[in-house]
Design an enzyme around this catalytic site. Structure first.
Site, short mmCIF file in Angstrom:
data_model
loop_
_atom_site.label_atom_id
_atom_site.label_comp_id
_atom_site.label_asym_id
_atom_site.label_seq_id
_atom_site.Cartn_x
_atom_site.Cartn_y
_atom_site.Cartn_z
N GLU A 1 24.67 58.08 -3.98
CA GLU A 1 25.08 56.85 -4.66
C GLU A 1 23.87 56.08 -5.16
O GLU A 1 23.84 55.64 -6.31
CB GLU A 1 25.89 55.97 -3.70
N TYR B 1 27.27 43.60 -33.30
CA TYR B 1 26.71 42.73 -34.32
C TYR B 1 27.22 43.08 -35.72
O TYR B 1 27.48 42.19 -36.53
CB TYR B 1 25.18 42.75 -34.28
N ASP C 1 27.33 54.63 0.59
CA ASP C 1 27.38 53.57 1.60
C ASP C 1 28.79 53.49 2.16
O ASP C 1 29.76 53.83 1.49
CB ASP C 1 27.03 52.21 0.97
#
Lengths: 362, 382
Positions: free
Chosen positions: B216, B123, B269
């Site tokens: 994870e 910004y 995974d």
């Protein structure tokens, strides 16, 4: 409120209810009758433009009737009973599981996650309890800091020692005890980045308060924890969100609860929450540069229009509704960070303190 | 002898490791001032010129691996190949100006002895120079340019980072002159890892664990913490709740340096994204910019792996998404990926399927703890 009875007493009650529920079904079946299961329907708002709605936070607005005569119902009941069996095991073994864990126990039968989610909701309604009573939990995503100290399951959270350090919001809110606080108010912020700004500016040094964030849409532990703090400490709660449709939606989630968890709205909503900012009118008041005012997209406008139809706005918070209408009329949105463009400490040194002191909240 | 070793390591000049240093604000301000002064000096010289900005090249072509002879860790680093941002070329002129603008902003923030979030920086830049900064992405890229120019960490520039990381288990943490935090008494949520690298640097660490387990996903971390797996197998659990952030990697790196005998095992995974997360902890990644490499750790792959598939019911195998295939492709093209990981990745792609760790719950809730214990005892990690 759930906390009044001891946890193990609740477990026993729930296990008894599960047995009774199952026995009733078995009895009906053995008498050659089809059992009828009634599931209450809940909603915490409707979008009926007609002023007469019967939305309420504790009463259902109708019942769904499930019987063994229809195949789709049978399938749904099959899932429900299987999930109930898993929940019973969790309670008996005093373990906790997530909705995803439950799905993976029988992935072939539970063809997808949403089926498990619906079964859990149905069980909560049937047993008249909250999800955490079933020992079904999720990961926690909230952060808290400030002038508070409490115990959770034997572990001490001492934020008073270091009031500008973030701690995760406890996941097992029913285990929270011995809350001690010298705060004068609770500040809820939508985004983690605003939380970081407050920590970096050591906001809690100059202000005796508790700051909490759900990092976006608040999860159930965050909402329950907030509700617990407000009840135990009787402090005013101010909510600081971006001036855009999603910020407003998050604000209403804190105050009124979500539609998805409407059956538990009684325990998940905080009617004491007040909207501190940012209001559409703040952009002029605080001289925001033009570039920070971003146009509302088509999606934003549609979301705003649908939110304007929510019955609780007109009924309970007409001033919020006016501000939302103003946002739609002006067609622009802005984020809290836009306030800090010229000076990083405007938010913590001027905006928040002056609004609280001046009672500029709705 | 030491000289000989040193010189043989520097046999090729492009094997100089480039690091992003963690420096105090005064040092960063000094580096910015030096950059300005050099620029002005050349501009005001008898043969004036607008100097280009040399940035360490963050492309895979500048990525080198060094297979340490003595250490087992093979390391990825960015070498000394530079790309330049020049005002004189039309396509990099704006990027050139953006780098100076960000340096100016960061200098201002550091002078105030404050920090700024990336969104706030966006910004400020949007209002200061709307023609040059039209999106958060441009700001983030330019910040990486400044990191590559000044060779300092993003955090040193005064940019606040959140940390998603959590740690639990047999670890005692103590900030100087504060109370000791026992991470085995931290409940389900574990202890939140601070985003402040300076604070992480000064932590005093103590442990009696025998393993470090990198997890994870948050849900798995919470399950292992609830079951107090770290007491059954004396270990430290750490997670970044997904793709690792700098602070979590920093802490893991500190743990690895402080306790070099502890094997670091990853539980991810079985899909390309899981392997990518493991590799990021292990080697760093180009996407994270210049500072990613210094926190590389010798992480081993505990699970899920191809030989675990026989324990998974058919219905828990889910097809790979197009995004998974993209990740697999980019992992395959990385020269640092070791042979056995490459084979696993090939099996994943051939089967076209992936599996989440939660699939193991098919065998009951306590199966995950038993699975981990068995694999560790058999030293079944690669």
């Amino acid at each position: 409120m759930e906390g009044k009875r001891s946890g193990s007493q609740q477990h026993c009650d729930l296990l008894r209810k599960i047995r009774e529920f199952t026995r009733a079904i078995v009895e009906e079946l053995s008498n050659g009758r089809s059992p009828t299961i009634l599931i209450d329907r809940f909603r915490n708002y409707c979008t009926n433009p007609n002023a007469n709605c019967c939305c309420s936070y504790d009463l259902s607005y109708g019942k769904e009737i499930l019987t063994f005569r229809r195949e789709s119902h049978v399938h749904r009941l099959d899932i429900l009973l299987r999930v109930l069996l898993i929940v019973q095991q969790l309670l008996q073994e005093s373990r906790h599981g997530s909705k995803r864990d439950i799905y993976y126990m029988h992935p072939c039968i539970f063809s997808e996650q949403s089926v498990v989610d619906q079964a859990i909701n149905d069980i909560c309604i049937l047993m008249q309890c909250s999800r955490h009573n079933l020992n079904v939990v999720s990961v926690g995503n909230g952060l808290v800091m400030g002038w508070i100290r409490f115990l959770e399951g034997g572990r001490k959270f001492d934020c008073i020692n270091c009031p500008n350090m973030a701690h995760p919001v406890p996941v097992q809110v029913e285990e929270v005890k011995d809350i001690v606080s010298v705060a004068r108010f609770i500040l809820i912020v939508e985004k983690e980045s605003v939380f970081q700004r407050l920590a970096n500016d050591q906001f809690c040094n100059a202000n005796r308060c508790i700051v909490i964030t759900g990092r976006g849409y608040p999860d159930i532990p965050t909402r329950r924890f907030l509700r617990l703090l407000i009840e135990k400490l009787c402090l005013p709660a101010y909510c600081l969100v971006d001036c855009d449709p999603y910020g407003f939606d998050i604000l209403t989630t804190y105050r009124f609860g979500s539609l998805q968890m409407a059956y538990d709205a009684k325990y998940l909503r905080c009617p004491e929450v007040r909207w501190l900012g940012a209001f559409p009118s703040d952009s002029e008041k605080y001289c925001l540069p033009q570039q920070c005012l971003l146009p509302l997209t088509g999606k934003d406008k549609r979301k705003t229009e649908s939110m304007l139809n929510r019955c609780y706005l007109q009924r309970d918070v007409p001033k919020w509704r006016s501000e939302l209408e103003l946002m739609l009329q002006r067609g622009v949105k802005f984020e809290i960070e836009a306030l800090s463009v010229y000076s990083l400490s405007v938010l913590t040194k001027e905006y928040i303190p002056s609004k609280i002191k001046g009672g500029v909240h709705i | 002898m030491g000289d000989l070793r040193k010189s043989s390591m520097r046999f090729f000049s492009d094997q100089n490791l480039c690091y992003a240093d963690i420096l105090p604000p005064s040092e960063i301000r000094a580096r910015i001032e030096v950059a300005v002064l050099n620029f002005l000096r050349i501009l005001a010289s008898p043969t004036p010129a607008i100097s280009d900005l040399p940035l360490i090249n963050r492309r895979s072509s500048n990525c080198r691996t060094s297979k340490g002879l003595l250490a087992q860790v093979s390391c990825v680093f960015l070498s000394h190949s530079f790309c330049t941002r020049s005002l004189m070329r039309a396509n990099t002129a704006k990027a050139f100006i953006r780098v100076w603008k960000v340096m100016e902003m960061c200098f201002g923030v550091l002078v105030q002895e404050k920090r700024v979030t990336q969104r706030e920086l966006f910004y400020k830049l949007l209002c200061d120079s709307p023609d040059y900064f039209t999106s958060q992405l441009l700001v983030n890229r330019t910040i990486q340019d400044v990191v590559a120019l000044l060779q300092c960490s993003r955090y040193s520039l005064g940019i606040m980072a959140s940390s998603r990381g959590l740690v639990a288990g047999r670890l005692l943490l103590q900030e100087p002159n504060q109370e000791v935090v026992d991470c085995s008494e931290c409940g389900l949520s574990g202890h939140a890892i601070s985003g402040d690298l300076n604070r992480l640097e000064t932590l005093i660490l103590n442990t009696d664990a025998r393993y470090i387990i990198v997890v994870e996903k948050h849900a798995i971390f919470q399950r292992l913490a609830e079951d107090r797996v770290f007491n059954q197998i004396p270990s430290i659990l750490i997670t970044a709740k997904g793709y690792p952030d700098i602070a979590t990697r920093f802490l893991l790196h500190r743990l690895a340096r402080a306790f070099p005998d502890l094997p670091i095992l990853a539980l991810v995974d079985w899909n390309p994204a899981g392997l990518a997360i493991l590799c990021t902890f292990k080697f760093g990644s180009i996407g994270m910019g210049l500072e990613a490499y210094r926190y590389a750790c010798n992480v081993k792959w505990l699970g899920l792996r191809g030989d675990d598939l026989e324990m998974i019911p058919e219905q828990s195998l889910v097809p790979l998404k197009p995004r998974d295939l993209q990740i697999a492709k980019s992992l395959m093209s990385s020269e640092v990926l070791q042979e056995n990981y490459r084979r696993e990745l090939e099996i994943m792609v051939q089967h076209g399927q992936r599996v989440e760790i939660e699939a193991l719950y098919f065998h009951g809730y306590d199966y995950l703890g038993k699975y981990i214990a068995k694999k560790i005892v058999q030293a079944n990690y690669i």
